[in-house]
Write an enzyme that holds these catalytic residues in place. Sequence first.
Site, PDB file in Angstrom:
ATOM      1  N   ASP A   1      -3.767  11.365   4.318  1.00  0.00           N
ATOM      2  CA  ASP A   1      -4.438  11.188   2.244  1.00  0.00           C
ATOM      3  C   ASP A   1      -3.082   9.906   2.295  1.00  0.00           C
ATOM      4  O   ASP A   1      -1.995   9.554   2.473  1.00  0.00           O
ATOM      5  CB  ASP A   1      -3.300  11.901   2.165  1.00  0.00           C
ATOM      6  CG  ASP A   1      -3.931  12.305  -0.311  1.00  0.00           C
ATOM      7  OD1 ASP A   1      -5.098  11.811   0.389  1.00  0.00           O
ATOM      8  OD2 ASP A   1      -3.321  12.190  -0.398  1.00  0.00           O
TER       9      ASP A   1
ATOM     10  N   HIS B   1      -9.132  11.603  -6.902  1.00  0.00           N
ATOM     11  CA  HIS B   1      -7.992  11.780  -6.550  1.00  0.00           C
ATOM     12  C   HIS B   1      -7.395  12.033  -7.991  1.00  0.00           C
ATOM     13  O   HIS B   1      -8.090  12.316  -8.899  1.00  0.00           O
ATOM     14  CB  HIS B   1      -6.556  10.836  -6.297  1.00  0.00           C
ATOM     15  CG  HIS B   1      -7.198  10.309  -4.442  1.00  0.00           C
ATOM     16  ND1 HIS B   1      -6.261  10.576  -4.358  1.00  0.00           N
ATOM     17  CD2 HIS B   1      -8.485  10.006  -4.249  1.00  0.00           C
ATOM     18  CE1 HIS B   1      -6.992  10.091  -2.520  1.00  0.00           C
ATOM     19  NE2 HIS B   1      -7.835   9.794  -2.938  1.00  0.00           N
TER      20      HIS B   1
HETATM   21  P1  13P Z   1      -2.736  15.295  -7.896  1.00  0.00           P
HETATM   22  O1  13P Z   1      -1.680  15.858  -7.964  1.00  0.00           O
HETATM   23  O2  13P Z   1      -2.666  15.321  -9.877  1.00  0.00           O
HETATM   24  O3  13P Z   1      -3.239  17.360  -8.149  1.00  0.00           O
HETATM   25  O4  13P Z   1      -4.105  14.930  -6.839  1.00  0.00           O
HETATM   26  C1  13P Z   1      -3.623  15.236  -5.851  1.00  0.00           C
HETATM   27  C2  13P Z   1      -4.378  13.284  -5.283  1.00  0.00           C
HETATM   28  O5  13P Z   1      -4.803  13.014  -5.593  1.00  0.00           O
HETATM   29  C3  13P Z   1      -3.909  13.574  -3.979  1.00  0.00           C
HETATM   30  O6  13P Z   1      -3.951  12.199  -3.255  1.00  0.00           O
END
Ligand code: 13P
Length: 266
Positions: free
Chosen positions: A80, A202
């Site tokens: 990620d 996201h």
């Molecule tokens: P949140 O922490 O707002 O759920 O977003 C997670 C995210 O987009 C990780 O890439």
Amino acid sequence: MLNTIAMLVRARKKGRYVPAFNIYNLETIQAALESSCRAESPVILAFGERYLSYASFEVIAQMAECLSREHPYPVALHLDHCRSLENMYQALKAGFTSVMYDGSNLPFSENIEQTVQARKIADSFGASLEGELGGMNDKSGEGENGLFTEPMQAKKFVRETQVDSLAVAVGNAHGLYREKPHIEFQRLKEIYELTHIPLVLHGSSGLSMETLNLAAQIAVAKINVNTEIAMAGAAALRQALQKETKMENALQWARESLVNVMMHFY
Ligand code: 13P
């Protein structure tokens, strides 16, 4: 473990999404896999580049591989928000099946150039590649118009980089929303009509099921969730440690609370 291409295409055809939960240790991986079993759904294990100070790519890849070997539903191990092509290469070498190159902080042309390089690296491992266009750091969820993904730019970006999926900024933001988020569904629709690839939302913590389902019907095939799970896990751990004297019991308790929160996102 698989890359995300087939699972996202299949989800898109059904107007559904696959959840990507942030993982960084044994318990978070176990919880994500358990949630996938209970929901009878594929799942994406998302390890952020920023967790590298906590656990190495090798440790995460081997744990994920071992735990998902007998798993009855498709599992992808995804890197990620990666800003380093070297890290991306190392993650893939360790066994990650999918990567996100996040060039959203770069000027548009540089984002394209770097994502093209990321495409070559991902291809050499048969991995899926997610790109990002637009900014998602405005916690109010409103953003300046300039931060939102521009549909015509998205079209050019996807054509030139050949990413498999695209993370977009349409009113979503990471972390907790300070105000009620306002997702621009029309923008989402325009981006999809011009790109025809699965879009990624996201910052899904704090978005309602109604919003997530509508986004999936329009274009979104992957949602990223971290904050809600991380906060629930920490709260459960705090509570458990008040009555448990054994670490393993406290961790099990916390793991169960992670599963419960993850279940809200299927
Ligand atoms: P949140 O922490 O707002 O759920 O977003 C997670 C995210 O987009 C990780 O890439």
